[in-house]
Write a protein that holds these residues in place. Structure first.
Motif, mmCIF file in Angstrom:
data_model
loop_
_atom_site.group_PDB
_atom_site.id
_atom_site.type_symbol
_atom_site.label_atom_id
_atom_site.label_comp_id
_atom_site.label_asym_id
_atom_site.label_seq_id
_atom_site.Cartn_x
_atom_site.Cartn_y
_atom_site.Cartn_z
ATOM 1 N N LEU A 85 0.819 -1.200 0.000
ATOM 2 C CA LEU A 85 0.000 0.000 0.000
ATOM 3 C C LEU A 85 0.858 1.256 0.000
ATOM 4 C CD1 LEU A 85 -2.763 -1.084 2.537
ATOM 5 C CD2 LEU A 85 -3.092 -0.615 0.105
ATOM 6 N N VAL A 86 2.095 1.131 0.466
ATOM 7 C CA VAL A 86 3.017 2.269 0.474
ATOM 8 C C VAL A 86 3.622 2.459 -0.909
ATOM 9 C CG1 VAL A 86 5.125 3.224 1.464
ATOM 10 C CG2 VAL A 86 3.529 1.952 2.912
ATOM 11 N N SER A 87 4.168 1.386 -1.475
ATOM 12 C CA SER A 87 4.731 1.422 -2.826
ATOM 13 C C SER A 87 4.964 0.000 -3.301
ATOM 14 C CB SER A 87 6.057 2.205 -2.852
ATOM 15 O OG SER A 87 7.087 1.468 -2.205
ATOM 16 N N ALA A 93 -2.527 -4.489 -4.383
ATOM 17 C CA ALA A 93 -2.657 -3.419 -3.397
ATOM 18 C C ALA A 93 -2.275 -2.076 -4.002
ATOM 19 C CB ALA A 93 -1.780 -3.720 -2.190
ATOM 20 N N SER A 94 -1.194 -2.069 -4.765
ATOM 21 C CA SER A 94 -0.739 -0.834 -5.388
ATOM 22 C C SER A 94 -1.753 -0.314 -6.399
ATOM 23 C CB SER A 94 0.616 -1.064 -6.069
ATOM 24 O OG SER A 94 1.029 0.097 -6.760
ATOM 25 N N LYS A 95 -2.298 -1.217 -7.213
ATOM 26 C CA LYS A 95 -3.294 -0.812 -8.204
ATOM 27 C C LYS A 95 -4.539 -0.259 -7.521
ATOM 28 C CE LYS A 95 -1.038 -1.935 -11.908
ATOM 29 N NZ LYS A 95 -0.561 -0.888 -12.864
ATOM 30 N N ALA A 96 -4.894 -0.875 -6.393
ATOM 31 C CA ALA A 96 -6.059 -0.386 -5.657
ATOM 32 C C ALA A 96 -5.828 1.041 -5.178
ATOM 33 C CB ALA A 96 -6.359 -1.302 -4.473
ATOM 34 N N VAL A 97 -4.609 1.302 -4.705
ATOM 35 C CA VAL A 97 -4.285 2.651 -4.237
ATOM 36 C C VAL A 97 -4.317 3.641 -5.398
ATOM 37 C CG1 VAL A 97 -2.479 4.102 -3.252
ATOM 38 C CG2 VAL A 97 -2.944 1.865 -2.274
ATOM 39 N N LEU A 98 -3.715 3.234 -6.531
ATOM 40 C CA LEU A 98 -3.676 4.117 -7.691
ATOM 41 C C LEU A 98 -5.075 4.372 -8.238
ATOM 42 C CD1 LEU A 98 -0.573 2.656 -9.575
ATOM 43 C CD2 LEU A 98 -0.688 4.767 -8.241
ATOM 44 N N TRP A 99 -5.934 3.386 -8.127
ATOM 45 C CA TRP A 99 -7.285 3.523 -8.634
ATOM 46 C C TRP A 99 -8.142 4.394 -7.716
ATOM 47 C CZ3 TRP A 99 -11.916 0.626 -6.922
ATOM 48 C CH2 TRP A 99 -13.021 0.884 -7.730
ATOM 49 N N LEU A 100 -8.014 4.154 -6.439
ATOM 50 C CA LEU A 100 -8.838 4.912 -5.487
ATOM 51 C C LEU A 100 -8.365 6.359 -5.353
ATOM 52 C CD1 LEU A 100 -9.198 2.188 -2.714
ATOM 53 C CD2 LEU A 100 -10.994 3.000 -4.253
ATOM 54 N N ARG A 101 -7.045 6.535 -5.230
ATOM 55 C CA ARG A 101 -6.481 7.885 -5.077
ATOM 56 C C ARG A 101 -7.144 8.664 -3.949
ATOM 57 N NH1 ARG A 101 -1.491 8.457 -6.990
ATOM 58 N NH2 ARG A 101 -1.321 7.956 -9.200
ATOM 59 N N ARG A 102 -7.486 7.980 -2.899
ATOM 60 C CA ARG A 102 -8.113 8.640 -1.755
ATOM 61 C C ARG A 102 -7.254 8.388 -0.520
ATOM 62 N NH1 ARG A 102 -14.237 6.352 -2.880
ATOM 63 N NH2 ARG A 102 -14.551 7.419 -4.882
ATOM 64 N N PRO A 103 -6.535 9.390 -0.036
ATOM 65 C CA PRO A 103 -5.637 9.200 1.114
ATOM 66 C C PRO A 103 -6.329 8.599 2.325
ATOM 67 C CG PRO A 103 -5.216 11.308 0.066
ATOM 68 C CD PRO A 103 -6.452 10.754 -0.579
ATOM 69 N N LYS A 104 -7.583 9.003 2.589
ATOM 70 C CA LYS A 104 -8.282 8.461 3.746
ATOM 71 C C LYS A 104 -8.497 6.959 3.619
ATOM 72 C CE LYS A 104 -10.762 12.666 5.125
ATOM 73 N NZ LYS A 104 -12.095 13.263 5.364
ATOM 74 N N THR A 151 -6.677 4.820 1.712
ATOM 75 C CA THR A 151 -5.397 4.110 1.790
ATOM 76 C C THR A 151 -4.894 4.045 3.225
ATOM 77 O OG1 THR A 151 -4.205 6.156 1.274
ATOM 78 C CG2 THR A 151 -4.737 4.690 -0.563
ATOM 79 N N ARG A 152 -5.098 5.123 3.973
ATOM 80 C CA ARG A 152 -4.692 5.090 5.379
ATOM 81 C C ARG A 152 -5.514 4.068 6.161
ATOM 82 N NH1 ARG A 152 -4.281 10.787 4.947
ATOM 83 N NH2 ARG A 152 -6.298 11.058 5.985
ATOM 84 N N LEU A 153 -6.813 3.982 5.822
ATOM 85 C CA LEU A 153 -7.679 3.012 6.493
ATOM 86 C C LEU A 153 -7.217 1.590 6.207
ATOM 87 C CD1 LEU A 153 -10.197 2.229 8.097
ATOM 88 C CD2 LEU A 153 -11.503 2.390 5.953
ATOM 89 N N LEU A 154 -6.883 1.308 4.941
ATOM 90 C CA LEU A 154 -6.414 -0.024 4.573
ATOM 91 C C LEU A 154 -5.095 -0.349 5.261
ATOM 92 C CD1 LEU A 154 -7.229 -0.035 0.738
ATOM 93 C CD2 LEU A 154 -8.390 -1.330 2.532
ATOM 94 N N ASP A 155 -4.205 0.645 5.311
ATOM 95 C CA ASP A 155 -2.912 0.420 5.958
ATOM 96 C C ASP A 155 -3.090 0.151 7.445
ATOM 97 O OD1 ASP A 155 0.083 0.559 5.940
ATOM 98 O OD2 ASP A 155 -0.334 2.183 7.334
ATOM 99 N N ARG A 156 -3.963 0.920 8.071
ATOM 100 C CA ARG A 156 -4.185 0.736 9.499
ATOM 101 C C ARG A 156 -4.876 -0.600 9.776
ATOM 102 N NH1 ARG A 156 -6.081 7.006 10.572
ATOM 103 N NH2 ARG A 156 -3.973 7.886 10.583
#
Length: 207
Positions: free
Chosen positions: A32-34, A171-182, A184-189
């Motif tokens: 999720l980070v990179s 995970a990376s594609k999901a982050v790139l697709w969503l582009r929503r910091p909140k 991605t932070r939720l998924l990481d947490r």
């Protein structure tokens, strides 16, 4: 060893790899980070598989099985490490935003992710017991040696690495697709919380 035996072992390794465990959630968090961090974590986990294969070949894993105190120490260390990774994940959840080039951040280094994947696997005695219990079933009676066992360890490492890289890319594609910091932070947490809970669960079973 026959091709059938090798394919059978690889299939078993794949089934175990796709079963969610500490390595999966660890790679997910770094993925999720990179992508590079996730791949590094997957590589560390694969190296951990080679460590346990060597341990089986040298008899160290058998020692863990017969020594309750040694097994206890490794298990507690593994549980504490998972708990540590989970807690650190909460503190570093902001890195998901700073790692996004569109937000002006710099991707994190891959060294910590590689070490996390390696230590997570090495400090998991269940991986060693898996090798100890399963590997002998695939060893021909006339070819039980260090090289043969390491070959199986390499297969397990490659299979696990391949699957975990897929998890990283997803995970990376999901982050790139969503582009929503909140999000991605939720998924990481969430993944960090699971790591912490796995660590607590590991420690609880030692009581």
């Amino acid at each position: 060893m026959t091709v059938t035996a090798l394919l059978g072992f690889a299939g078993l390794c794949l089934l175990l790899a796709i079963t969610p465990g500490p390595d999966t959630f660890l790679v997910l968090r770094y993925g999720l980070v990179s992508v590079s961090s996730g791949v590094a974590s997957a590589a560390g986990s694969a190296l951990g598989s080679l460590f346990w294969a060597a341990a089986v070949a040298l008899g160290l894993s058998a020692f863990l099985q017969t020594s309750a105190s040694a097994f206890f120490v490794v298990k507690v260390a593994g549980g504490l490490y998972l708990l540590y990774l989970g807690l650190i994940g909460f503190r570093q959840s902001q890195a998901l935003v700073s790692a996004d080039p569109d937000l002006g951040g710099v991707p994190p280094k891959t060294g910590p992710a590689l070490r996390a994947g390696l230590f997570s696997c090495v400090l998991n005695p269940k991986v060693g017991l898996f090798f100890l219990a399963v590997v002998p079933q695939f060893l021909p009676a006339d070819a039980v040696g260090f090289g043969t066992i390491m070959t199986l360890g390499l297969i397990d490492g490659v299979v696990a690495f391949g699957w975990l890289v897929l998890v990283t890319v997803a995970a990376s594609k999901a982050v790139l697709w969503l582009r929503r910091p909140k999000v991605t932070r939720l998924l990481d947490r969430t993944s960090s919380a699971i790591l912490a809970l796995l660590g607590i669960g590991t420690l609880a079973t030692t009581v």
